[in-house]
Design a protein around this motif. Structure first.
Motif, PDB file in Angstrom:
ATOM      1  N   GLN A 101      55.693 105.271  54.702  1.00 38.31           N
ATOM      2  CA  GLN A 101      56.393 104.049  54.301  1.00 38.31           C
ATOM      3  C   GLN A 101      55.441 102.932  53.917  1.00 38.31           C
ATOM      4  O   GLN A 101      55.747 102.112  53.060  1.00 38.31           O
ATOM      5  N   SER A 102      54.268 102.882  54.559  1.00 39.02           N
ATOM      6  CA  SER A 102      53.343 101.769  54.329  1.00 39.02           C
ATOM      7  C   SER A 102      52.056 102.257  53.683  1.00 39.02           C
ATOM      8  O   SER A 102      50.979 101.839  54.046  1.00 39.02           O
ATOM      9  N   ILE A 103      52.195 103.125  52.739  1.00 39.61           N
ATOM     10  CA  ILE A 103      51.077 103.807  52.109  1.00 39.61           C
ATOM     11  C   ILE A 103      49.987 102.846  51.640  1.00 39.61           C
ATOM     12  O   ILE A 103      48.808 103.070  51.865  1.00 39.61           O
ATOM     13  N   ASN A 104      50.342 101.762  50.988  1.00 40.99           N
ATOM     14  CA  ASN A 104      49.341 100.862  50.422  1.00 40.99           C
ATOM     15  C   ASN A 104      48.674  99.982  51.463  1.00 40.99           C
ATOM     16  O   ASN A 104      47.666  99.367  51.189  1.00 40.99           O
ATOM     17  N   LYS A 105      49.228  99.900  52.669  1.00 40.66           N
ATOM     18  CA  LYS A 105      48.661  99.042  53.703  1.00 40.66           C
ATOM     19  C   LYS A 105      47.557  99.742  54.487  1.00 40.66           C
ATOM     20  O   LYS A 105      46.757  99.087  55.128  1.00 40.66           O
ATOM     21  N   ASN A 106      47.504 101.043  54.465  1.00 40.75           N
ATOM     22  CA  ASN A 106      46.519 101.787  55.239  1.00 40.75           C
ATOM     23  C   ASN A 106      45.371 102.209  54.325  1.00 40.75           C
ATOM     24  O   ASN A 106      45.448 103.221  53.653  1.00 40.75           O
ATOM     25  N   ASN A 110      44.443 105.619  51.885  1.00 39.72           N
ATOM     26  CA  ASN A 110      44.992 105.225  50.598  1.00 39.72           C
ATOM     27  C   ASN A 110      44.500 106.095  49.450  1.00 39.72           C
ATOM     28  O   ASN A 110      45.279 106.493  48.589  1.00 39.72           O
ATOM     29  N   PHE A 111      43.192 106.436  49.418  1.00 44.55           N
ATOM     30  CA  PHE A 111      42.724 107.223  48.277  1.00 44.55           C
ATOM     31  C   PHE A 111      43.217 108.655  48.348  1.00 44.55           C
ATOM     32  O   PHE A 111      43.475 109.283  47.328  1.00 44.55           O
ATOM     33  N   TYR A 112      43.422 109.210  49.563  1.00 42.18           N
ATOM     34  CA  TYR A 112      44.026 110.545  49.680  1.00 42.18           C
ATOM     35  C   TYR A 112      45.459 110.511  49.153  1.00 42.18           C
ATOM     36  O   TYR A 112      45.876 111.359  48.383  1.00 42.18           O
ATOM     37  N   PHE A 116      47.381 112.465  46.262  1.00 41.32           N
ATOM     38  CA  PHE A 116      48.554 113.317  46.512  1.00 41.32           C
ATOM     39  C   PHE A 116      49.700 112.945  45.580  1.00 41.32           C
ATOM     40  O   PHE A 116      50.378 113.807  45.038  1.00 41.32           O
ATOM     41  N   LYS A 117      49.915 111.639  45.413  1.00 47.77           N
ATOM     42  CA  LYS A 117      51.020 111.176  44.572  1.00 47.77           C
ATOM     43  C   LYS A 117      50.910 111.697  43.145  1.00 47.77           C
ATOM     44  O   LYS A 117      51.919 111.987  42.510  1.00 47.77           O
ATOM     45  N   LYS A 118      49.688 111.799  42.638  1.00 47.54           N
ATOM     46  CA  LYS A 118      49.491 112.277  41.268  1.00 47.54           C
ATOM     47  C   LYS A 118      49.927 113.732  41.101  1.00 47.54           C
ATOM     48  O   LYS A 118      50.284 114.148  40.010  1.00 47.54           O
ATOM     49  N   HIS A 119      49.876 114.505  42.182  1.00 48.65           N
ATOM     50  CA  HIS A 119      50.054 115.948  42.069  1.00 48.65           C
ATOM     51  C   HIS A 119      51.268 116.496  42.820  1.00 48.65           C
ATOM     52  O   HIS A 119      51.523 117.692  42.750  1.00 48.65           O
ATOM     53  N   GLU A 143      36.548 112.198  41.956  1.00 47.82           N
ATOM     54  CA  GLU A 143      35.373 111.433  42.353  1.00 47.82           C
ATOM     55  C   GLU A 143      35.476 109.974  41.920  1.00 47.82           C
ATOM     56  O   GLU A 143      34.932 109.087  42.573  1.00 47.82           O
ATOM     57  N   ASN A 144      36.187 109.703  40.851  1.00 44.04           N
ATOM     58  CA  ASN A 144      36.332 108.326  40.368  1.00 44.04           C
ATOM     59  C   ASN A 144      37.186 107.468  41.289  1.00 44.04           C
ATOM     60  O   ASN A 144      37.182 106.247  41.164  1.00 44.04           O
ATOM     61  N   ASP A 145      37.928 108.093  42.218  1.00 43.88           N
ATOM     62  CA  ASP A 145      38.702 107.340  43.201  1.00 43.88           C
ATOM     63  C   ASP A 145      37.844 106.952  44.404  1.00 43.88           C
ATOM     64  O   ASP A 145      38.275 106.171  45.246  1.00 43.88           O
TER      65      ASP A 145
END
Length: 181
Positions: A101-106, A110-112, A116-119, A143-145
């Motif tokens: 629920q708070s994906i952007n706050k952690n 966040n980069f994982y 995941f969201k992309k795929h 790697e760019n993330d």
């Protein structure tokens, strides 16, 4: 007028920094998922493929029933080349549903999660639904993330998912941070 030049300059610098070439690549030696609670899972499959100098993971999960209670323990260890001892980069326990629920706050995950969201074939949220095919297709760590500098070495992650205080899934990943060739 100076302010607009300053703002434009910041955007140019940010664009240059984000486009810098990474001098490393992420390689997975092993990716395994073991599920421990067969009364929850209809299907759990994963494959690791090496293609074009990159490691890709495909995974699919189908649940027999809804899962609304999800807790996660994640551990990451890292070994520098020729080092005899490891460094524990993190060992955390989080409420998985709150994390979704708070994906952007952690910031730690966040980069994982961004990756995941992309795929993923769906936006992950609790409760996880029964009889739905959750898929990750051609997932990889871009790697760019990651930051511009990541040290070379070997890593191992263990991620355990618990539901109703029972270990449901253990994901084990072994890999390397290699120089880009």
């Amino acid at each position: 007028m100076r302010t607009s030049y300053f703002i434009c300059g910041i955007y140019v610098l940010m664009d240059l920094a984000s486009s810098d070439e990474r001098s490393f690549r992420i390689y997975f030696d092993e990716f395994s998922i073991k599920y421990k609670v067969p009364d929850i899972f209809e299907k759990m499959d994963s494959t690791l493929v090496q293609l074009n100098n990159r490691s890709y993971i495909n995974a699919e999960m189908i649940l027999k029933r809804d899962v609304a209670d999800l807790n996660v323990r994640a551990i990451m260890e890292f070994w520098k080349p020729k080092a005899q001892t490891n460094m524990k980069l993190y060992d955390v326990r989080v409420d998985g549903c709150n994390l979704l629920q708070s994906i952007n706050k952690n910031k730690l995950f966040n980069f994982y999660v961004k990756s995941f969201k992309k795929h993923a074939n769906v936006i992950l949220k609790c409760p996880l639904k029964a009889n739905f095919s959750y898929k990750m297709v051609d997932w990889f760590l871009d790697e760019n993330d990651l930051p511009l500098f990541v040290p070379l070495g070997t890593f191992r992650t263990i991620t355990e998912y618990f539901t109703q205080k029972r270990l449901a899934i253990r994901v084990l990943v072994h890999g390397k941070v290699l120089p880009k060739s």
